[in-house]
Motif scaffolding. Sequence first.
Motif, PDB file in Angstrom:
ATOM      1  N   THR A  86      -3.700  -8.170  -7.175  1.00  0.00           N
ATOM      2  CA  THR A  86      -4.917  -7.533  -7.675  1.00  0.00           C
ATOM      3  C   THR A  86      -4.899  -6.011  -7.571  1.00  0.00           C
ATOM      4  O   THR A  86      -5.401  -5.314  -8.461  1.00  0.00           O
ATOM      5  CB  THR A  86      -6.132  -8.075  -6.895  1.00  0.00           C
ATOM      6  N   THR A  87      -4.327  -5.493  -6.495  1.00  0.00           N
ATOM      7  CA  THR A  87      -4.465  -4.057  -6.215  1.00  0.00           C
ATOM      8  C   THR A  87      -3.745  -3.112  -7.179  1.00  0.00           C
ATOM      9  O   THR A  87      -4.222  -1.982  -7.358  1.00  0.00           O
ATOM     10  CB  THR A  87      -4.038  -3.748  -4.770  1.00  0.00           C
TER      11      THR A  87
ATOM     12  N   LEU B 201      -6.202  -2.171  -9.772  1.00  0.00           N
ATOM     13  CA  LEU B 201      -7.344  -1.533  -9.099  1.00  0.00           C
ATOM     14  C   LEU B 201      -7.014  -0.088  -8.733  1.00  0.00           C
ATOM     15  O   LEU B 201      -7.808   0.822  -8.976  1.00  0.00           O
ATOM     16  CB  LEU B 201      -7.708  -2.330  -7.840  1.00  0.00           C
ATOM     17  N   PHE B 202      -5.813   0.129  -8.157  1.00  0.00           N
ATOM     18  CA  PHE B 202      -5.440   1.482  -7.742  1.00  0.00           C
ATOM     19  C   PHE B 202      -5.073   2.370  -8.928  1.00  0.00           C
ATOM     20  O   PHE B 202      -5.179   3.590  -8.845  1.00  0.00           O
ATOM     21  CB  PHE B 202      -4.280   1.422  -6.749  1.00  0.00           C
TER      22      PHE B 202
ATOM     23  N   LEU C 288     -10.229  -6.221   1.044  1.00  0.00           N
ATOM     24  CA  LEU C 288     -10.104  -7.316   0.076  1.00  0.00           C
ATOM     25  C   LEU C 288      -9.478  -8.566   0.694  1.00  0.00           C
ATOM     26  O   LEU C 288      -9.734  -9.678   0.235  1.00  0.00           O
ATOM     27  CB  LEU C 288      -9.252  -6.866  -1.115  1.00  0.00           C
TER      28      LEU C 288
ATOM     29  N   ILE D 249     -11.452  -6.958  -9.294  1.00  0.00           N
ATOM     30  CA  ILE D 249     -11.245  -7.781  -8.095  1.00  0.00           C
ATOM     31  C   ILE D 249     -11.894  -9.158  -8.234  1.00  0.00           C
ATOM     32  O   ILE D 249     -12.080  -9.862  -7.243  1.00  0.00           O
ATOM     33  CB  ILE D 249     -11.802  -7.080  -6.834  1.00  0.00           C
TER      34      ILE D 249
ATOM     35  N   TYR E 167       0.849  -1.195   0.000  1.00  0.00           N
ATOM     36  CA  TYR E 167       0.000   0.000   0.000  1.00  0.00           C
ATOM     37  C   TYR E 167       0.882   1.242   0.000  1.00  0.00           C
ATOM     38  O   TYR E 167       2.048   1.204   0.394  1.00  0.00           O
ATOM     39  CB  TYR E 167      -0.914   0.023   1.231  1.00  0.00           C
TER      40      TYR E 167
ATOM     41  N   GLU F 191      -5.279   3.169   0.369  1.00  0.00           N
ATOM     42  CA  GLU F 191      -4.892   1.907  -0.273  1.00  0.00           C
ATOM     43  C   GLU F 191      -4.845   0.762   0.732  1.00  0.00           C
ATOM     44  O   GLU F 191      -5.254  -0.363   0.409  1.00  0.00           O
ATOM     45  CB  GLU F 191      -3.541   2.074  -0.978  1.00  0.00           C
TER      46      GLU F 191
ATOM     47  N   VAL G 256      -8.479  -0.299   1.487  1.00  0.00           N
ATOM     48  CA  VAL G 256      -9.030  -1.111   0.399  1.00  0.00           C
ATOM     49  C   VAL G 256      -8.416  -2.512   0.422  1.00  0.00           C
ATOM     50  O   VAL G 256      -9.130  -3.520   0.324  1.00  0.00           O
ATOM     51  CB  VAL G 256      -8.786  -0.446  -0.969  1.00  0.00           C
ATOM     52  N   ALA G 257      -7.104  -2.589   0.548  1.00  0.00           N
ATOM     53  CA  ALA G 257      -6.422  -3.882   0.542  1.00  0.00           C
ATOM     54  C   ALA G 257      -6.867  -4.756   1.709  1.00  0.00           C
ATOM     55  O   ALA G 257      -7.029  -5.974   1.557  1.00  0.00           O
ATOM     56  CB  ALA G 257      -4.908  -3.682   0.594  1.00  0.00           C
TER      57      ALA G 257
ATOM     58  N   VAL H  89      -4.173 -10.589  -2.953  1.00  0.00           N
ATOM     59  CA  VAL H  89      -4.558  -9.179  -2.901  1.00  0.00           C
ATOM     60  C   VAL H  89      -3.490  -8.317  -3.560  1.00  0.00           C
ATOM     61  O   VAL H  89      -3.805  -7.411  -4.349  1.00  0.00           O
ATOM     62  CB  VAL H  89      -4.779  -8.728  -1.442  1.00  0.00           C
ATOM     63  N   ASN H  90      -2.227  -8.600  -3.266  1.00  0.00           N
ATOM     64  CA  ASN H  90      -1.137  -7.812  -3.843  1.00  0.00           C
ATOM     65  C   ASN H  90      -1.041  -7.966  -5.360  1.00  0.00           C
ATOM     66  O   ASN H  90      -0.535  -7.080  -6.051  1.00  0.00           O
ATOM     67  CB  ASN H  90       0.194  -8.204  -3.202  1.00  0.00           C
TER      68      ASN H  90
END
Length: 215
Positions: A51-52, A55-56, A39, A77, A27, A32, A35-36, A48-49
């Motif tokens: 995906t973000t 997304l960000f 998720l 996601i 993040y 961030e 959000v993480a 998650v890492n």
Amino acid sequence: MTTEERYRGIIGWFSENMPVAETELHYGSAYELLVATILSAQCTDKRVNMTTPALFERFPTPQVMAEASAEEIFPYIKSISYPNNKAKNLAAMARKLVDDFGGVVPDSVEELQKLPGVGRKTANVVGSVVFHREVMAVDTHVFRVSRRLGLTRNAKTPLQAEQQLTAHIPSSLLPKAHHWLILHGRYVCTARRPQCDTCGVRKWCRNPVVPAEKG
């Protein structure tokens, strides 16, 4: 062994052998991490890492995400567990964050829990990691490891486990202790095959697994 001795031994070992313990979520801001963490519920940090970043890139601020629908967030996601619910929560969270908090993530655990999709655990994670609040977030790893080690007794819920842990761990160590227990549960005291033979805190553990005799 008394409870105090167990805590003293385990805290001492981690302090010496894991002086740096931090979240494995990637993040760059409080938004961030929020959000993480949402998720990450019932999903691995590794996933998650993965995906973000996209997304960000698409939703770099709460204001941008607040203008999006759950349907617009979903494709970014969809590889995460429970993507439909999480997409709805992220859209609603961003709108409330913008409308009620001016797009600034609140530094209060109580205020954080007013955001959609943010329960006590998520609020404690964000509060401790970003704002250095002296709180203990209890996820599945912390719940399991603290029970196995004997740091908690008869705790039926994450809240009960949190209350027992905060009663015995110095408040200044709570944010770090959260990561000690998570990382220990992720890599040593795993759910199915705990690595008791290489565990550094085994001598203080209430329930070590005795390895089978060879031969």
